[in-house]
Design a protein around this motif. Sequence first.
Motif, PDB file in Angstrom:
ATOM      1  N   ALA A  41       0.826  -1.209   0.000  1.00 60.84           N
ATOM      2  CA  ALA A  41       0.000   0.000   0.000  1.00 60.84           C
ATOM      3  C   ALA A  41       0.859   1.257   0.000  1.00 60.84           C
ATOM      4  CB  ALA A  41      -0.942  -0.010   1.202  1.00 60.84           C
ATOM      5  N   SER A  42       1.946   1.212   0.732  1.00 58.85           N
ATOM      6  CA  SER A  42       2.822   2.381   0.777  1.00 58.85           C
ATOM      7  C   SER A  42       3.472   2.652  -0.579  1.00 58.85           C
ATOM      8  CB  SER A  42       3.902   2.198   1.847  1.00 58.85           C
ATOM      9  OG  SER A  42       4.837   1.189   1.474  1.00 58.85           O
TER      10      SER A  42
ATOM     11  N   MET B   8       2.045   2.139  -3.406  1.00 60.20           N
ATOM     12  CA  MET B   8       1.018   2.567  -4.345  1.00 60.20           C
ATOM     13  C   MET B   8       0.653   4.042  -4.173  1.00 60.20           C
ATOM     14  SD  MET B   8       0.005  -0.250  -6.032  1.00 60.20           S
ATOM     15  CE  MET B   8      -1.733  -0.532  -6.314  1.00 60.20           C
ATOM     16  N   THR B   9       1.083   4.663  -3.099  1.00 57.41           N
ATOM     17  CA  THR B   9       0.659   6.023  -2.803  1.00 57.41           C
ATOM     18  C   THR B   9       0.996   6.989  -3.929  1.00 57.41           C
ATOM     19  OG1 THR B   9       0.882   5.638  -0.430  1.00 57.41           O
ATOM     20  CG2 THR B   9       0.844   7.933  -1.173  1.00 57.41           C
ATOM     21  N   GLY B  10       2.211   6.918  -4.446  1.00 58.89           N
ATOM     22  CA  GLY B  10       2.617   7.829  -5.502  1.00 58.89           C
ATOM     23  C   GLY B  10       1.781   7.665  -6.759  1.00 58.89           C
ATOM     24  N   LEU B  11       1.389   6.424  -7.054  1.00 58.94           N
ATOM     25  CA  LEU B  11       0.560   6.175  -8.236  1.00 58.94           C
ATOM     26  C   LEU B  11      -0.837   6.750  -8.033  1.00 58.94           C
ATOM     27  CD1 LEU B  11       1.647   2.475  -8.907  1.00 58.94           C
ATOM     28  CD2 LEU B  11       2.577   4.580  -9.900  1.00 58.94           C
ATOM     29  N   LEU B  12      -1.367   6.594  -6.845  1.00 60.24           N
ATOM     30  CA  LEU B  12      -2.679   7.166  -6.561  1.00 60.24           C
ATOM     31  C   LEU B  12      -2.634   8.687  -6.578  1.00 60.24           C
ATOM     32  CD1 LEU B  12      -3.774   4.747  -3.697  1.00 60.24           C
ATOM     33  CD2 LEU B  12      -4.682   4.803  -6.026  1.00 60.24           C
ATOM     34  N   GLU B  13      -1.544   9.245  -6.077  1.00 58.03           N
ATOM     35  CA  GLU B  13      -1.409  10.697  -6.102  1.00 58.03           C
ATOM     36  C   GLU B  13      -1.394  11.229  -7.528  1.00 58.03           C
ATOM     37  OE1 GLU B  13       2.137  11.329  -3.897  1.00 58.03           O
ATOM     38  OE2 GLU B  13       1.117  11.494  -1.952  1.00 58.03           O
ATOM     39  N   ALA B  14      -0.856  10.442  -8.453  1.00 61.78           N
ATOM     40  CA  ALA B  14      -0.819  10.864  -9.853  1.00 61.78           C
ATOM     41  C   ALA B  14      -2.200  10.831 -10.498  1.00 61.78           C
ATOM     42  CB  ALA B  14       0.147   9.975 -10.638  1.00 61.78           C
ATOM     43  N   GLY B  15      -3.156  10.132  -9.862  1.00 62.27           N
ATOM     44  CA  GLY B  15      -4.529  10.179 -10.364  1.00 62.27           C
ATOM     45  C   GLY B  15      -5.077   8.884 -10.902  1.00 62.27           C
ATOM     46  N   ILE B  16      -4.411   7.760 -10.672  1.00 60.94           N
ATOM     47  CA  ILE B  16      -4.923   6.480 -11.171  1.00 60.94           C
ATOM     48  C   ILE B  16      -6.294   6.205 -10.553  1.00 60.94           C
ATOM     49  CG2 ILE B  16      -4.558   3.983 -11.131  1.00 60.94           C
ATOM     50  CD1 ILE B  16      -1.632   4.460 -11.592  1.00 60.94           C
ATOM     51  N   ASP B  17      -7.247   5.788 -11.402  1.00 53.41           N
ATOM     52  CA  ASP B  17      -8.632   5.618 -10.972  1.00 53.41           C
ATOM     53  C   ASP B  17      -9.005   4.180 -10.667  1.00 53.41           C
ATOM     54  OD1 ASP B  17      -9.800   8.407 -11.472  1.00 53.41           O
ATOM     55  OD2 ASP B  17      -8.856   7.965 -13.400  1.00 53.41           O
ATOM     56  N   GLY B  18      -8.270   3.219 -11.194  1.00 55.79           N
ATOM     57  CA  GLY B  18      -8.626   1.823 -10.979  1.00 55.79           C
ATOM     58  C   GLY B  18      -7.490   0.914 -11.374  1.00 55.79           C
ATOM     59  N   TRP B  19      -7.608  -0.352 -10.958  1.00 60.92           N
ATOM     60  CA  TRP B  19      -6.546  -1.322 -11.191  1.00 60.92           C
ATOM     61  C   TRP B  19      -7.071  -2.518 -11.983  1.00 60.92           C
ATOM     62  CZ3 TRP B  19      -2.280   1.032 -10.235  1.00 60.92           C
ATOM     63  CH2 TRP B  19      -2.164   1.905  -9.155  1.00 60.92           C
ATOM     64  N   TRP B  20      -6.217  -2.985 -12.871  1.00 59.47           N
ATOM     65  CA  TRP B  20      -6.511  -4.169 -13.682  1.00 59.47           C
ATOM     66  C   TRP B  20      -5.562  -5.260 -13.185  1.00 59.47           C
ATOM     67  CZ3 TRP B  20      -4.613  -4.351 -19.424  1.00 59.47           C
ATOM     68  CH2 TRP B  20      -4.891  -5.603 -19.979  1.00 59.47           C
TER      69      TRP B  20
ATOM     70  N   LYS C 212      -7.364  -1.923  -1.585  1.00 61.32           N
ATOM     71  CA  LYS C 212      -8.378  -1.185  -0.823  1.00 61.32           C
ATOM     72  C   LYS C 212      -7.726  -0.433   0.333  1.00 61.32           C
ATOM     73  CE  LYS C 212     -12.914  -1.776   1.356  1.00 61.32           C
ATOM     74  NZ  LYS C 212     -13.620  -0.954   0.358  1.00 61.32           N
ATOM     75  N   GLU C 213      -6.781  -1.080   1.014  1.00 65.68           N
ATOM     76  CA  GLU C 213      -6.084  -0.425   2.118  1.00 65.68           C
ATOM     77  C   GLU C 213      -5.241   0.743   1.617  1.00 65.68           C
ATOM     78  OE1 GLU C 213      -4.093  -3.830   3.647  1.00 65.68           O
ATOM     79  OE2 GLU C 213      -5.812  -4.521   4.834  1.00 65.68           O
ATOM     80  N   ALA C 214      -4.646   0.600   0.429  1.00 65.35           N
ATOM     81  CA  ALA C 214      -3.872   1.700  -0.135  1.00 65.35           C
ATOM     82  C   ALA C 214      -4.764   2.893  -0.442  1.00 65.35           C
ATOM     83  CB  ALA C 214      -3.161   1.229  -1.411  1.00 65.35           C
ATOM     84  N   LEU C 215      -5.932   2.633  -1.035  1.00 64.86           N
ATOM     85  CA  LEU C 215      -6.843   3.721  -1.350  1.00 64.86           C
ATOM     86  C   LEU C 215      -7.377   4.370  -0.075  1.00 64.86           C
ATOM     87  CD1 LEU C 215      -8.243   5.215  -3.682  1.00 64.86           C
ATOM     88  CD2 LEU C 215     -10.126   3.584  -3.488  1.00 64.86           C
ATOM     89  N   ALA C 216      -7.633   3.546   0.925  1.00 66.52           N
ATOM     90  CA  ALA C 216      -8.144   4.076   2.198  1.00 66.52           C
ATOM     91  C   ALA C 216      -7.119   4.987   2.867  1.00 66.52           C
ATOM     92  CB  ALA C 216      -8.526   2.931   3.121  1.00 66.52           C
ATOM     93  N   ASP C 217      -5.844   4.696   2.680  1.00 61.57           N
ATOM     94  CA  ASP C 217      -4.807   5.540   3.258  1.00 61.57           C
ATOM     95  C   ASP C 217      -4.728   6.891   2.559  1.00 61.57           C
ATOM     96  OD1 ASP C 217      -4.138   3.596   5.070  1.00 61.57           O
ATOM     97  OD2 ASP C 217      -2.457   2.812   3.896  1.00 61.57           O
ATOM     98  N   TYR C 218      -4.946   6.887   1.237  1.00 60.31           N
ATOM     99  CA  TYR C 218      -4.755   8.113   0.465  1.00 60.31           C
ATOM    100  C   TYR C 218      -6.077   8.861   0.239  1.00 60.31           C
ATOM    101  CZ  TYR C 218      -3.608  11.266  -3.349  1.00 60.31           C
ATOM    102  OH  TYR C 218      -3.453  12.388  -4.122  1.00 60.31           O
ATOM    103  N   LYS C 219      -7.105   8.151  -0.189  1.00 59.23           N
ATOM    104  CA  LYS C 219      -8.411   8.760  -0.453  1.00 59.23           C
ATOM    105  C   LYS C 219      -9.481   7.903   0.215  1.00 59.23           C
ATOM    106  CE  LYS C 219      -7.204  10.836  -4.933  1.00 59.23           C
ATOM    107  NZ  LYS C 219      -7.523  10.857  -6.395  1.00 59.23           N
ATOM    108  N   PRO C 220      -9.683   8.053   1.501  1.00 62.07           N
ATOM    109  CA  PRO C 220     -10.535   7.119   2.243  1.00 62.07           C
ATOM    110  C   PRO C 220     -11.995   7.124   1.822  1.00 62.07           C
ATOM    111  CG  PRO C 220      -9.902   8.996   3.602  1.00 62.07           C
ATOM    112  CD  PRO C 220      -9.067   9.071   2.367  1.00 62.07           C
ATOM    113  N   ASP C 221     -12.454   8.174   1.167  1.00 60.82           N
ATOM    114  CA  ASP C 221     -13.866   8.244   0.790  1.00 60.82           C
ATOM    115  C   ASP C 221     -14.130   7.803  -0.654  1.00 60.82           C
ATOM    116  OD1 ASP C 221     -14.584   9.225   3.281  1.00 60.82           O
ATOM    117  OD2 ASP C 221     -14.218  11.305   2.691  1.00 60.82           O
ATOM    118  N   MET C 222     -13.081   7.395  -1.370  1.00 58.98           N
ATOM    119  CA  MET C 222     -13.266   7.020  -2.771  1.00 58.98           C
ATOM    120  C   MET C 222     -13.572   5.524  -2.891  1.00 58.98           C
ATOM    121  SD  MET C 222     -13.033   9.901  -4.237  1.00 58.98           S
ATOM    122  CE  MET C 222     -12.963   9.445  -5.973  1.00 58.98           C
ATOM    123  N   ARG C 223     -14.297   5.185  -3.950  1.00 58.78           N
ATOM    124  CA  ARG C 223     -14.648   3.789  -4.199  1.00 58.78           C
ATOM    125  C   ARG C 223     -13.511   3.077  -4.934  1.00 58.78           C
ATOM    126  NH1 ARG C 223     -20.757   4.701  -6.738  1.00 58.78           N
ATOM    127  NH2 ARG C 223     -21.265   6.480  -5.387  1.00 58.78           N
TER     128      ARG C 223
END
Length: 1002
Positions: A401-402, A404-416, A435-446
């Motif tokens: 999860a740690s 993945m943070t940089g990738l989520l910060e860049a704006g990735i919307d989903g994973w394949w 899910k835990e990575a997204l919860a750490d960075y954007k906890p309210d996003m699906r």
Amino acid sequence: MHSQSMSINLIANQTHLKFRAAKFLNLCLLVITGTWNAISAPENVEKNADGLLIHLGQAQVQLAPVNTSALRLSVALDGQPKAAPSVFLADTNSNGSMAWQEIKADGMVGIRTAAGELLMNPINGQWALKNAEGKVLIPRHAIGNFISPTESSSISLTLGWKKHQPLYVYGCGNGVNALQQSHATTGVGNGVAVIPYYWSDAGYAVLAVTTNDNRPAHWLGAANGKSVTWIFAGTTADLYLMPAATLKDAAKGYAQLTGRTPVPPRWTFGYLQSRWGWANRDYIEYTLAQFLKYKIPVDAFIYDFEWYTVKPDYALSPRGASGFSDFGWNTNLFPNAAEQIKNYQAQGVHFVGIRKPRMGNANTLAMIRQKHWDLPHDTGKEKFQSRDLNFANPELRDWYASQMTGLLEAGIDGWWDDEGEATFTTYYYWNLAEKEALADYKPDMRLWTLNRAFSPGLQRLGAAAWTGDIRSSWTVLSNTPTSLLNWSLAGLPYETCDIGGFVGNPSPEMLSRWMEAGAFFPVMRSHSEFEETPRFPWLYGPDALKAIRKAIQLRYRLIPYYYSVAHETFESGVPLMRPLLMEFPDDPKVTNLSDEWLMGSSLLAAPVLQPGGGRTVYLPDDRWYAFESNVPLKGKQTIKVNAGLDEIPLYVRSGTILPLGPAIQHTSQLPGGPLELEIYPGKDAAFTLVQDDGETTGYLKGQVLSTIFRWNDKAGQLSWTTEGNYSGNDVFKNLHVIIFDPHGKLEANSMLTPTGSLTVHSMNQMALPTAKTVHADTLQWVVANSGVMKFEYYLPKGYDARDSKRWPLMLFLHGAGERGDDVGQVAKHGPLKLINEGQDLPFIIVAPQCPSGQLWKSDSLLQLLDHVTKTFKVDQSRVYLVGLSMGGYAAWNLGLCYPEKFAAVVPISGGGDLLDIILVNPEHANALKTLPVWAFHGAKDPVVPLNESQRTVDFLRAYGDHEVKLTIYPEAKHDAWTQTFDNPEVFTWLLQHERTNTLTNP
């Protein structure tokens, strides 16, 4: 339906087993007879907070409540049984709060809950299952043999089957190409997921759980068709038994047991374009420009290896490679990833990137192995699986999860997520890490992920699945719906395939048909291998482009419907994509039918899946309509269809309210216009439209807006109420209703207020509001030779359809600028504008709208006039014609050609067609001589010269002895209507005129 019997054989497999006859319990089939008499519980039965514990030889059996849908039968050979911890199950099942009651009858003890009854004879081990109404679902049968456990032990549970009945069940997964299945080998593979679950039409569903989720139970049907045997690895076995009369009941019970499926982000209901082989940044942006150029809606680009590495990792050794990028960017495609992704998202295109369950960087792999975060090297069959991560390790998930943070910060919307089949639960724990990575960075996003297989419980994390690396062929296309339906029944509601096939190149016809089918998959995504032609629609010729664009546009129109059903899926567990058997359980013709299916409960998709365009479609027992047709079709029949390349056989059940959205380029443009509500009459109907922000988890906290629409078929009335407080900019504010009445299509427009209603009857008996209708409303009327004509109407104060009083009618025709689909434009100028400003006019006012790009057609207007005078309380001696600009031309021409229809005519800024005047029908000549006309024109009109009105007035004055006036505004340009309608004398003048010899309606 047929009954079944069950036995359980408990067998400990060990070397040099010594059997003792005294420790065997006879396996025999017992037929339940006689009455159920109360008994005293024997000493081998214990009651505790969890249920009943029964000691049978060296084994122990527990009968336990689970929830309102399920009961549990647990067996242990080495200690007291209890529910084995499993990721298959939702956390809400083991809270100990489920109410239950101990029961005793006919030599048996058991438990009774809201779900049903689970009973066992504590002496001989016979057991049975009943539903809540007392119907026997699993007849009484012996439980089996108990022998001392060893490390290699297994437990077999056999379910007997009634003789002369076919052995089949539903919901195991896509191991075979049929809905009905007689065996299932549990496991995951490339696009394959078979789970330890099924539903039987005997009226129950069952989920099997072992102590090790990666060694799931499996079952086999006996060759003679008389039994089904479940096989559990280890020394314990849990059977979760769910009384369920139908597949729909089973879906609800399974979701309650394994967890509800979150509502996916709204953009995932759009079209998702995937490929292996995105070359560089220019290639991405050129492709996006082509989607915009050809007006093909799209909501995501899905990227393969190339987004993060120059070369795939298949050739790497188990040690990996120095410098390999696992969490970085390939700068050929993304030199400035965050800026690019933000730019693409602004154009409605989301970013989904592929992930592998392994590492390729040598230093990272060394660290992972040192910490024992990898899977055993012999876990997978492929060489690259030797580098797989053990996502079940929480420390590994934290580290992952740690990263993945940089990738989520860049704006990735989903994973394949690809190639995670090394263990049965890899995808579950992998998704948990994401899910835990997204919860750490954007906890309210699906969270949204796309996976190549799944195990029970994965759905509750927000996962979808696709059917793997399929080939491009008609056979694969025709088999795909079966796989997706089997996954829907197996508890994974959101699934798709590589539309067009991963390997090989489809013909233009095949890709068109695949895309058309994909419009009715829960996820619509195309994909291809890097050496194949990308599935970009414009690469397959103009005919395919037209057909594919039409299919994708239809997909987008259906998003309000699909998204609302997604909320239903979240609440109930009933999937979006359903076999016909789920809605028509009593129809024997649909028990194994899978080349047509339902989206929700009402939309039957039967796309063409073979070359040529022809196919048969079975319509179950109901009344049906072809999509957007008002011709009803009877059910329980098979019809033949021959669909053009851009046509999809699509049918709607009678008694359906179908919400549709406007044509948009991407879901970020919603609402994009009015909500279109299609009503297919014949029965009362109801539908709940659900709206939320489409991306956050706010809906879990009640941040939704639910609009409950109800159609009263007898009254011809649509009504609605709303619940919830969501009020974002993406909420629909206007309503456009279409009723596909067999007598003709009708329309009505309205503001989508918190509560409201519209009354629209059959064309033969159209009823309008009775008293006190003092505002403009809208209807649509079918013109026999000219398609559809929309109109707004106004009923004056005092109008009452029950009263005998008749009212003057004003037919108002607008100008060219108000043509189109937004019928509210007819109130931009003229009498309805005055009404909206608060004035009262003593006329019934009818204002039709001319379609885009067309001129007023006399035959259409006359048909409308005839219909209106029969519908409203109209005084036919006082029918007045008023028009401006293009409508002024129409008022001149219609009045001059049909003067007997009108008491007076007011043309504004228009000109008469002298040819029509010269060729006027002789039977109209006498009426023309007495037709009053008051024309208005601006002296400086640059659009329609003043002499257009002047010469027509001069001709009329010379033709007959009647009142013909022309008012010229010296300083006015083309807009002469503002001054005209500001003059109340115009309306007074109209009311002074009345035609003689005019028939009136009774």
